[in-house]
Design an enzyme around this catalytic site. Structure first.
Site, PDB file in Angstrom:
ATOM      1  N   HIS A 110       0.846  -1.190   0.000  1.00 36.17           N
ATOM      2  CA  HIS A 110       0.000   0.000   0.000  1.00 36.17           C
ATOM      3  C   HIS A 110       0.879   1.237   0.000  1.00 36.17           C
ATOM      4  CE1 HIS A 110       0.619  -1.199   4.213  1.00 36.17           C
ATOM      5  NE2 HIS A 110       0.430   0.064   4.575  1.00 36.17           N
ATOM      6  N   HIS A 112       0.813   5.210   0.930  1.00 38.26           N
ATOM      7  CA  HIS A 112       0.140   6.295   1.645  1.00 38.26           C
ATOM      8  C   HIS A 112       0.323   7.567   0.825  1.00 38.26           C
ATOM      9  CE1 HIS A 112      -0.064   4.137   5.602  1.00 38.26           C
ATOM     10  NE2 HIS A 112       0.988   3.518   5.091  1.00 38.26           N
TER      11      HIS A 112
END
Length: 125
Positions: A110, A112
Protein backbone atom coordinates in the site's frame (compact mmCIF):
# COMPACT_ATOMS: atom_id res chain seq x y z
CA UNK A 1 2.65 -4.64 15.03
CA UNK A 2 5.19 -4.54 12.17
CA UNK A 3 5.21 -7.53 9.85
CA UNK A 4 7.94 -9.53 8.15
CA UNK A 5 7.51 -8.65 4.47
CA UNK A 6 9.33 -11.83 3.40
CA UNK A 7 6.45 -14.03 4.56
CA UNK A 8 3.80 -15.36 2.12
CA UNK A 9 0.74 -13.27 1.34
CA UNK A 10 -2.01 -13.58 3.97
CA UNK A 11 -5.45 -13.71 2.30
CA UNK A 12 -7.02 -12.66 5.63
CA UNK A 13 -5.26 -9.30 5.90
CA UNK A 14 -7.49 -6.23 6.23
CA UNK A 15 -6.78 -4.94 2.71
CA UNK A 16 -7.61 -8.31 1.15
CA UNK A 17 -10.92 -8.16 3.02
CA UNK A 18 -11.54 -4.62 1.76
CA UNK A 19 -10.82 -5.75 -1.81
CA UNK A 20 -13.32 -8.61 -1.41
CA UNK A 21 -15.95 -6.22 -0.01
CA UNK A 22 -15.97 -7.90 3.41
CA UNK A 23 -14.95 -4.66 5.14
CA UNK A 24 -16.27 -1.28 3.98
CA UNK A 25 -14.00 1.56 2.95
CA UNK A 26 -14.46 5.18 1.93
CA UNK A 27 -13.40 4.62 -1.68
CA UNK A 28 -12.03 7.48 -3.77
CA UNK A 29 -10.77 5.55 -6.82
CA UNK A 30 -10.95 2.10 -8.38
CA UNK A 31 -9.88 0.60 -11.68
CA UNK A 32 -8.64 -2.80 -12.90
CA UNK A 33 -5.31 -2.44 -11.08
CA UNK A 34 -5.86 -0.45 -7.90
CA UNK A 35 -8.23 0.64 -5.17
CA UNK A 36 -7.81 3.89 -3.21
CA UNK A 37 -9.61 4.84 -0.03
CA UNK A 38 -9.32 7.15 2.96
CA UNK A 39 -7.17 5.89 5.84
CA UNK A 40 -9.25 5.25 8.98
CA UNK A 41 -6.41 6.66 11.14
CA UNK A 42 -5.21 9.67 9.13
CA UNK A 43 -1.73 11.00 9.82
CA UNK A 44 -2.29 14.23 7.83
CA UNK A 45 -5.33 16.34 6.95
CA UNK A 46 -5.63 14.24 3.78
CA UNK A 47 -4.47 10.62 3.95
CA UNK A 48 -5.40 8.19 1.19
CA UNK A 49 -4.20 4.61 0.79
CA UNK A 50 -3.69 3.14 -2.68
CA UNK A 51 -3.44 -0.65 -2.94
CA UNK A 52 -2.92 -2.94 -5.92
CA UNK A 53 -5.67 -5.45 -6.59
CA UNK A 54 -3.15 -8.28 -6.79
CA UNK A 55 -1.91 -10.26 -3.79
CA UNK A 56 1.46 -8.59 -3.10
CA UNK A 57 2.96 -8.32 0.37
CA UNK A 58 5.29 -5.38 -0.27
CA UNK A 59 6.89 -3.12 -2.84
CA UNK A 60 9.67 -5.70 -3.17
CA UNK A 61 7.19 -8.52 -3.80
CA UNK A 62 5.21 -6.39 -6.28
CA UNK A 63 8.24 -5.19 -8.25
CA UNK A 64 9.56 -8.77 -8.53
CA UNK A 65 6.31 -10.58 -9.40
CA UNK A 66 3.72 -8.19 -10.87
CA UNK A 67 3.17 -7.99 -14.62
CA UNK A 68 4.24 -4.91 -16.57
CA UNK A 69 0.56 -3.99 -16.91
CA UNK A 70 -0.02 -4.27 -13.14
CA UNK A 71 3.04 -2.15 -12.36
CA UNK A 72 2.14 0.55 -14.88
CA UNK A 73 -1.52 0.51 -13.86
CA UNK A 74 -0.74 0.81 -10.17
CA UNK A 75 1.79 3.63 -10.59
CA UNK A 76 -0.63 5.50 -12.86
CA UNK A 77 -3.42 5.00 -10.31
CA UNK A 78 -1.32 6.59 -7.54
CA UNK A 79 -0.71 9.63 -9.73
CA UNK A 80 -4.35 9.85 -10.79
CA UNK A 81 -5.53 9.71 -7.17
CA UNK A 82 -3.21 12.59 -6.23
CA UNK A 83 -4.29 14.68 -9.24
CA UNK A 84 -8.03 14.06 -8.77
CA UNK A 85 -7.77 14.92 -5.06
CA UNK A 86 -6.09 18.23 -5.92
CA UNK A 87 -2.84 17.38 -4.13
CA UNK A 88 -0.38 18.29 -6.90
CA UNK A 89 -0.41 21.95 -5.89
CA UNK A 90 0.87 22.69 -3.23
CA UNK A 91 2.29 19.13 -2.92
CA UNK A 92 1.96 15.71 -1.38
CA UNK A 93 4.07 12.86 -0.02
CA UNK A 94 4.06 9.18 -0.99
CA UNK A 95 5.16 6.52 1.48
CA UNK A 96 5.36 2.75 1.13
CA UNK A 97 6.72 0.88 4.16
CA UNK A 98 8.37 -2.51 3.65
CA UNK A 99 9.13 -4.82 6.53
CA UNK A 100 9.78 -4.59 10.24
CA UNK A 101 12.33 -1.76 10.27
CA UNK A 102 10.00 0.44 8.20
CA UNK A 103 7.06 -0.49 10.47
CA UNK A 104 4.88 -2.08 7.76
CA UNK A 105 1.67 -3.07 9.56
CA UNK A 106 -0.46 -4.69 6.83
CA UNK A 107 0.98 -7.49 4.66
CA UNK A 108 -0.44 -6.04 1.44
CA UNK A 109 1.46 -3.44 -0.58
CA UNK A 110 0.00 0.00 0.00
CA UNK A 111 1.08 3.52 -0.75
CA UNK A 112 0.14 6.29 1.65
CA UNK A 113 -0.69 9.62 -0.01
CA UNK A 114 -0.36 12.47 2.51
CA UNK A 115 -1.40 16.07 1.84
CA UNK A 116 -3.09 19.10 3.31
CA UNK A 117 -0.29 20.72 5.33
CA UNK A 118 3.47 21.28 5.16
CA UNK A 119 4.85 17.82 5.91
CA UNK A 120 8.43 18.74 6.79
CA UNK A 121 11.49 16.54 6.34
CA UNK A 122 11.05 12.77 6.41
CA UNK A 123 13.67 11.85 9.02
CA UNK A 124 15.21 13.73 11.87
CA UNK A 125 18.83 14.48 11.19
Amino acid sequence: MPIDATQPYDEQNIFAKILRGEIPSKKVFEDDFALAFHDINPQAPHHILVIPKGAYVSWDDFSAKASEAEIAGFVRAVGQVAREAGFVEPGYRLLANTGVDAHQEVPHLHVHVFAGKPLGPMLAR
